[in-house]
Motif scaffolding. Structure first.
Motif, PDB file in Angstrom:
ATOM      1  N   LYS A 158      -7.340  -0.230  -6.638  1.00 19.23           N
ATOM      2  CA  LYS A 158      -7.679  -1.052  -8.240  1.00 19.23           C
ATOM      3  C   LYS A 158      -7.320  -0.264  -9.397  1.00 19.23           C
ATOM      4  CE  LYS A 158      -8.156  -5.286  -7.036  1.00 19.23           C
ATOM      5  NZ  LYS A 158      -7.465  -6.408  -7.322  1.00 19.23           N
ATOM      6  N   GLY A 159      -7.192   1.177  -9.350  1.00 17.35           N
ATOM      7  CA  GLY A 159      -6.750   1.906 -10.351  1.00 17.35           C
ATOM      8  C   GLY A 159      -7.322   3.302 -10.193  1.00 17.35           C
ATOM      9  N   ASP A 187      -9.005  -4.287 -13.936  1.00 13.95           N
ATOM     10  CA  ASP A 187      -8.228  -3.318 -12.937  1.00 13.95           C
ATOM     11  C   ASP A 187      -7.141  -2.360 -13.627  1.00 13.95           C
ATOM     12  OD1 ASP A 187      -6.230  -4.822 -13.026  1.00 13.95           O
ATOM     13  OD2 ASP A 187      -6.284  -5.864 -10.970  1.00 13.95           O
ATOM     14  N   GLN A 189      -4.430  -2.756 -13.682  1.00 15.97           N
ATOM     15  CA  GLN A 189      -3.178  -3.574 -14.362  1.00 15.97           C
ATOM     16  C   GLN A 189      -3.682  -4.387 -15.570  1.00 15.97           C
ATOM     17  OE1 GLN A 189      -0.249  -3.587 -12.819  1.00 15.97           O
ATOM     18  NE2 GLN A 189      -1.352  -1.908 -11.504  1.00 15.97           N
ATOM     19  N   TYR A 196      -7.198 -13.865 -11.385  1.00 13.64           N
ATOM     20  CA  TYR A 196      -6.253 -13.563 -10.092  1.00 13.64           C
ATOM     21  C   TYR A 196      -6.363 -15.175  -9.285  1.00 13.64           C
ATOM     22  CZ  TYR A 196      -4.839  -8.753 -10.636  1.00 13.64           C
ATOM     23  OH  TYR A 196      -4.567  -7.409 -10.974  1.00 13.64           O
ATOM     24  N   TYR A 226      -5.458  -4.151 -22.584  1.00 13.82           N
ATOM     25  CA  TYR A 226      -5.090  -5.526 -22.007  1.00 13.82           C
ATOM     26  C   TYR A 226      -4.735  -6.381 -23.201  1.00 13.82           C
ATOM     27  CZ  TYR A 226      -9.843  -7.135 -21.805  1.00 13.82           C
ATOM     28  OH  TYR A 226     -11.097  -7.488 -22.176  1.00 13.82           O
TER      29      TYR A 226
END
Length: 339
Positions: A158-159, A187, A189, A196, A226
């Motif tokens: 996840k990171g 995460d 991203q 999700y 983000y």
């Protein structure tokens, strides 16, 4: 004892009596209400106040009187058009329609308008030395898995690895055992698990408890900056206001312990380009943290990282205030509420 009712000439007395009986079932005496006829811009505000005057909840009556006054004054000051008001109502409707159990668009709206930070600042003021509060945000959920100290809140891949640890203490430096710690983050991203479509269980979030000596520890991933959700009405509003939609990287934490005030906070890694322009006004200088690079393979293995790979370390003690300490701090910020 029934109130005497004088029926207008164009009313049927039986209808008036029936209406009064129905109103009385709700504790309302129609004969004592103001006559709400021929309302206009000069009379509507005072009459709304008058019709609400029967409210027996003093705090509710005070809040709504202020709300109505400010709302009506805003409409007068801006000469708001019918079209603009309808646009506002449609915006609120869409905000509700896109919300769900895991997407809280109204919280996001509160955040981007600075309302969440204002309410938090007034209601969650802390004494010197206590960890500051900040906005909850729209991505908290109640379904986080219970973890043991040292476990990971994130599934593999996840990171970048991060190890978070510290102690939960009172303002005098004493450890607080058994404190419930909820934590959640994006995460690598920049997405929360709730964003999700295929989400089947919580990820990058967890719930653990401080040990007898107040210590806590968990594995996570390095948070990244983000954009707030931009596919809904709030994201579009922010863009239309000429603002960017980004939040700096951060790790959310919410801590509860018996005898102490609940704390909702977040920690922000130093150096993020959005630290000084957070879209939801959540950053406090005291919550900015330094991430330490750890390349010791043995330590990485001891902490549970796969193959002993390098990770970063976030060390932060969390200081909780008692209700008495919190009340004293809030008296300085909002004395009317503490009376």
């Amino acid at each position: 004892m029934s109130s005497k009712i004088t029926a207008p000439a164009d009313y049927k007395t039986e209808s008036i009596l029936l209406a009064n009986q129905r109103a009385a079932e709700h504790g309302i005496d129609l004969s004592k209400l103001p006559q709400l006829m021929d309302m206009n811009a000069d009379t509507i505000t005072d009459n709304v106040h008058a019709i609400n005057a029967n409210c027996t909840n003093d705090r509710m009556k005070f809040v709504f009187k202020s709300l109505i006054q400010h709302l009506h004054d805003f409409i007068r000051e801006t000469s708001l058009t019918s079209e603009e008001w309808m646009t506002a109502l449609e915006f609120l409707t869409k905000t509700g329609q896109i919300s769900s159990d895991i997407r809280h668009e109204f919280i996001l709206l509160s955040d981007v308008l600075g309302v969440s930070t204002l309410v938090d600042s007034l209601n969650h003021a802390k004494p010197p030395g206590a960890t500051e509060a900040c906005v909850l945000g729209p991505f908290f959920t109640e379904d986080a898995h219970h973890l043991q100290n040292g476990d990971s809140i994130a599934t593999e891949g996840k990171g970048e690895y991060m190890y978070v640890h510290g102690k939960v203490l009172d303002t005098k430096g004493n450890p607080i055992p058994g404190a419930t710690i909820d934590t959640w983050e994006t995460d690598g991203q920049g997405l929360y698990d709730t964003q999700y479509a295929e989400r089947t269980e919580p990820d990058c979030r967890g719930r653990l408890f401080s040990a007898e000596d107040g210590t806590y520890a968990f594995r996570a991933v390095v948070p990244v900056s983000y954009p707030i959700p931009s596919d809904g009405p709030v994201g579009k509003l922010v863009t239309n206001l000429g603002r960017h939609v980004f939040r700096p990287s951060h790790l959310h934490m919410q801590i509860e312990a018996q005898g102490f005030e609940k704390l909702t906070t977040a920690f922000y890694p130093r150096g993020d380009p959005y630290l000084y322009s957070d879209a939801v006004f959540g950053v406090h200088t005291s919550l900015i943290v330094d991430l330490k690079q750890v390349s010791d393979k043995e330590l990485s293995l001891k902490r549970g990282f796969k193959e002993g790979k390098p990770h970063v370390e976030l060390h932060r003690d969390i200081i909780l205030a008692t209700p008495e300490e919190g009340r004293e701090a809030r008296k300085k910020m909002m004395p009317a509420v503490e009376k």
